[in-house]
Enzyme design. Structure first.
Site, mmCIF file in Angstrom:
data_model
loop_
_atom_site.group_PDB
_atom_site.id
_atom_site.type_symbol
_atom_site.label_atom_id
_atom_site.label_comp_id
_atom_site.label_asym_id
_atom_site.label_seq_id
_atom_site.Cartn_x
_atom_site.Cartn_y
_atom_site.Cartn_z
ATOM 1 N N ARG A 68 47.643 48.302 46.642
ATOM 2 C CA ARG A 68 48.126 47.955 45.304
ATOM 3 C C ARG A 68 49.562 47.449 45.338
ATOM 4 N NH1 ARG A 68 44.903 50.257 41.380
ATOM 5 N NH2 ARG A 68 46.542 50.512 39.855
ATOM 6 N N ASN A 93 52.096 55.455 36.201
ATOM 7 C CA ASN A 93 51.897 54.023 36.456
ATOM 8 C C ASN A 93 51.950 53.341 35.098
ATOM 9 O OD1 ASN A 93 50.955 51.480 37.121
ATOM 10 N ND2 ASN A 93 48.849 52.151 37.503
ATOM 11 N N GLY A 94 52.770 52.280 34.968
ATOM 12 C CA GLY A 94 52.862 51.584 33.687
ATOM 13 C C GLY A 94 54.308 51.401 33.273
ATOM 14 N N GLU A 111 51.935 33.631 49.647
ATOM 15 C CA GLU A 111 51.782 35.081 49.487
ATOM 16 C C GLU A 111 52.000 35.852 50.783
ATOM 17 O OE1 GLU A 111 48.544 36.134 46.064
ATOM 18 O OE2 GLU A 111 47.760 35.127 47.817
HETATM 19 C C1 G6P Z 1 47.719 39.688 41.663
HETATM 20 C C2 G6P Z 1 47.021 39.657 43.006
HETATM 21 C C3 G6P Z 1 46.240 38.342 43.146
HETATM 22 C C4 G6P Z 1 45.267 38.183 41.986
HETATM 23 C C5 G6P Z 1 45.973 38.301 40.632
HETATM 24 C C6 G6P Z 1 44.974 38.419 39.497
HETATM 25 O O1 G6P Z 1 48.697 38.709 41.615
HETATM 26 O O2 G6P Z 1 47.960 39.770 44.051
HETATM 27 O O3 G6P Z 1 45.509 38.352 44.365
HETATM 28 O O4 G6P Z 1 44.649 36.935 42.072
HETATM 29 O O5 G6P Z 1 46.774 39.493 40.596
HETATM 30 O O6 G6P Z 1 44.268 39.620 39.653
HETATM 31 P P1 G6P Z 1 42.833 39.912 39.082
HETATM 32 O O7 G6P Z 1 42.515 41.290 39.570
HETATM 33 O O8 G6P Z 1 42.951 39.850 37.587
HETATM 34 O O9 G6P Z 1 41.918 38.876 39.609
#
Ligand code: G6P
Length: 609
Positions: free
Chosen positions: A27, A98-99, A489
């Site tokens: 995470r 968290n939040g 990234e």
């Molecule tokens: C973050 C992650 C990305 C992902 C994005 C959207 O930036 O690092 O890999 O594409 O969130 O996340 P989701 O879970 O909504 O696809």
């Protein structure tokens, strides 16, 4: 983004919590901490940096006891440091969170006037003090948590201990994900399923505004006013092995290699070859509703947004419905037009991205139908949508999304076919033809993975470049964006994705012998045009890495490297050309020695705005 693990039962809490936190590392985090309770003694250990630092501290100074909470922190309020790491403590109350608490300054001022002293810069510490303030007044832990949380504005997933009531652990959720694991005479709580999978498969997903109270023997859930809430547990079918590395060096590589299987899983049971139709079990929309749609709004963030860009091509081409696509954080603030004839389609791997969830609520609030494409079963976005297409990719742990992306493309394609059939823009024969191409895709993806060694060589050649340019046209343009994002990234190299036709309007000025340009040039309707764009780059000394399909011998000799993916239909080519994008970024990152699975500053699931 921030991981929470809590435990109450007969076992030593600390190893269970550390193991759970390790499984939540994906995470993203910059510090970690743990608190256990042992016979009225509070034992808090915290460390900046990776979990190993916390483990080293625990080796010297163990935290013992069979009740505990732990946390990996991704800094929002206050820099990453030991002092800002969770758990936070106010007298007998200990909290992990968290939040983001939006009214924390107001609450802090009030608490300071009441004599509370704060030792960190975090918003979380306010929760500890607020609960403690109420506990002092009412002498009831559960009631104090309820009273405190009623005053908190913003988002939270919290786990709270009280030293004076050591047989209770309390967890609560508003906006940030929290899952309860039910063991035999023991309970777990965590931000995500993998943290508890090696202990139990029986999970309860908390909803916003719910509080779970655990003792070693039992658990009950209430709302913020104390009214009991009855919830069903779900049996999770992911095996703990599915969340492990399976012998691969990184989760990202394992997930890249899983794609032939995950694509097959996304398709499984959904192709109705004989009828020439698609079956989407939880779509939640009737044929009539599908037929009468006049617009689709796609909303997503990051890689999922790139999938949405490809989805626009699919849906407009096959079902002839206009598609608007927004980045979620833009959608929610632009007063979008949503009618009862329009469909809002959320795309999210995690189902917990705060902006995407807010976009969902915005669309629902305006009376529109909402469907999502999601990987994590029963996540917030899945639960709040009217319908869902699960991608069935299994847990994705690497922060850089790979298998989630290609399965999202397949899910979008299935939806486009379904819409095309419902609206009569496709015949059963048309659909059958596409179904055949889909069925052949996992095998073609396997063939594409054989390019791995060649791509590693290319990575060696170009790993020291300072910048990269990626270009593509039509449905390959989003893949150029995705390729550039993957590289940024995980290798921290600056990269940009561009529509090939726009080169002359700016980026061509950047071309010289030091700039590698990845050109997506598979056999499709714009092949000749992209070849011309590529020639313009070559003519200026640019180093082209071409990604083609089939045997494009005419490109040989002109380009620095030629990667050939198998040929498939024009619609499905983006799924195959994504693979070299993933592998190139992966190998460059490995060669540069970056933290591939947990790149700096990034979080897998962005649960705050
Ligand atoms: C973050 C992650 C990305 C992902 C994005 C959207 O930036 O690092 O890999 O594409 O969130 O996340 P989701 O879970 O909504 O696809």
């Amino acid at each position: 983004m921030c991981g929470i693990v809590g435990y109450i039962g007969p076992q030593d809490a600390s190893p269970i919590i550390i193991d759970g936190l390790r499984r939540l590392e994906y995470r993203g985090y910059d510090s970690a901490g743990i608190c256990t309770l042992d016979g009225g003694e509070t034992q808090i250990r915290r460390a900046e940096g990776k979990l190993i630092n916390l483990e080293n501290i625990l080796r010297e100074k163990p935290a013992v006891g069979s009740r505990g909470i732990g946390h990996t922190r991704w800094a929002t309020h206050g820099r990453p440091s030991e002092i800002n790491a969770h758990p936070h403590k106010a007298s007998n109350i200990i909290v992990v969170h968290n939040g983001i608490i939006e009214n924390y300054l107001k609450l802090k001022e009030r608490l300071q006037k009441l004599g509370h002293n704060f030792s960190s810069e975090t918003d979380t510490e306010i929760i500890a003090h607020l609960v403690e303030e109420y506990y002092r007044q009412c002498g009831d832990f559960e009631k104090a948590v309820r009273l405190a949380l009623a005053e908190v504005e913003g988002a939270y997933g919290v786990a709270i201990l009280c030293n004076d009531e050591p047989d209770k652990l309390i967890a609560a959720k508003l906006g940030s994900p929290l899952v309860v694991g039910q063991g035999d005479g023991e309970f777990f709580v965590a931000s995500d399923i993998p943290a508890m999978l090696s202990h139990t498969r029986e999970m309860i997903f908390l909803d916003d505004g719910e509080i779970a109270i655990f003792t070693p023997e039992k658990m009950w859930i209430t709302d913020l006013s104390g009214q009991p809430v009855v919830k069903q547990s779900k049996t999770i079918t992911w095996s703990p092995m599915m969340a492990e590395k399976d012998g691969y060096k990184h989760f990202m590589l394992k997930e890249i290699y899983e794609q032939p299987r995950t694509l097959a899983d996304t398709i499984a049971g959904r192709l109705q070859g004989e009828e020439g139709d698609i079956y989407l079990e939880d779509l939640g929309l009737s044929q009539e509703q599908l037929a009468s749609l006049d617009k689709i709004n796609i909303i997503a963030c990051g890689t999922s947004w790139h999938a949405g860009l490809v989805g626009k091509f699919y849906i407009e081409k096959l079902a002839r419905i206009p598609v608007e696509i927004d980045i979620a954080s833009e959608f929610r603030y632009r007063d979008p037009i949503v009618t009862d004839k329009s469909l809002t389609l959320l795309i999210s791997q995690s189902g917990e991205t705060a902006d995407t969830l807010a976009g969902l609520r915005e669309a629902k609030g305006k009376g529109g139908k909402v469907v999502c494409i999601c990987n994590v079963v029963d996540s917030s976005i899945a639960r709040e949508s009217d319908g869902v297409i699960y991608t069935h990719a299994g847990p994705e742990i690497g922060v850089a999304s790979t298998k989630a992306f290609t399965t999202q493309l397949v899910a979008l394609y299935l939806l486009a076919l379904k819409l095309g059939r419902a609206r009569g823009t496709m015949t059963a024969d048309d659909c059958r033809e596409q179904v055949e191409a889909l069925l052949a895709l996992p095998r073609k993806l396997e063939e594409t993975l054989e390019l791995d060694e060649q791509i590693e060589q290319i990575a060696r050649e170009f790993m020291n470049a300072r910048d990269f340019l990626y270009m593509g046209r039509g449905n390959q343009y989003p893949i150029a964006l995705e390729g550039a994002l993957k590289l940024k990234e995980i290798s921290y190299i600056h990269a940009e994705g561009y529509p090939a036709g726009e080169m002359k309007h700016g980026p061509i000025a950047l071309i010289d012998e030091n700039l590698p340009v990845v050109v997506l040039v598979p056999r499709n309707a714009t092949y000749d045009k992209v070849v011309s764009n590529m020639e313009e780059v070559c003519a200026r000394g640019g180093k082209v890495i071409a990604v083609a399909s089939g045997d494009e011998s005419e490109l040989q000799g002109k380009v620095a490297a030629l990667i050939k993916v198998p040929q498939t239909t024009e619609d499905l080519l983006p799924i195959l050309t994504s693979i070299p994008m993933q592998l190139l970024a992966y190998h460059i990152a490995v060669l540069k020695g970056t933290d591939v699975d947990q790149p700096r500053n990034l979080a897998k699931s962005v649960t705050v705005e």
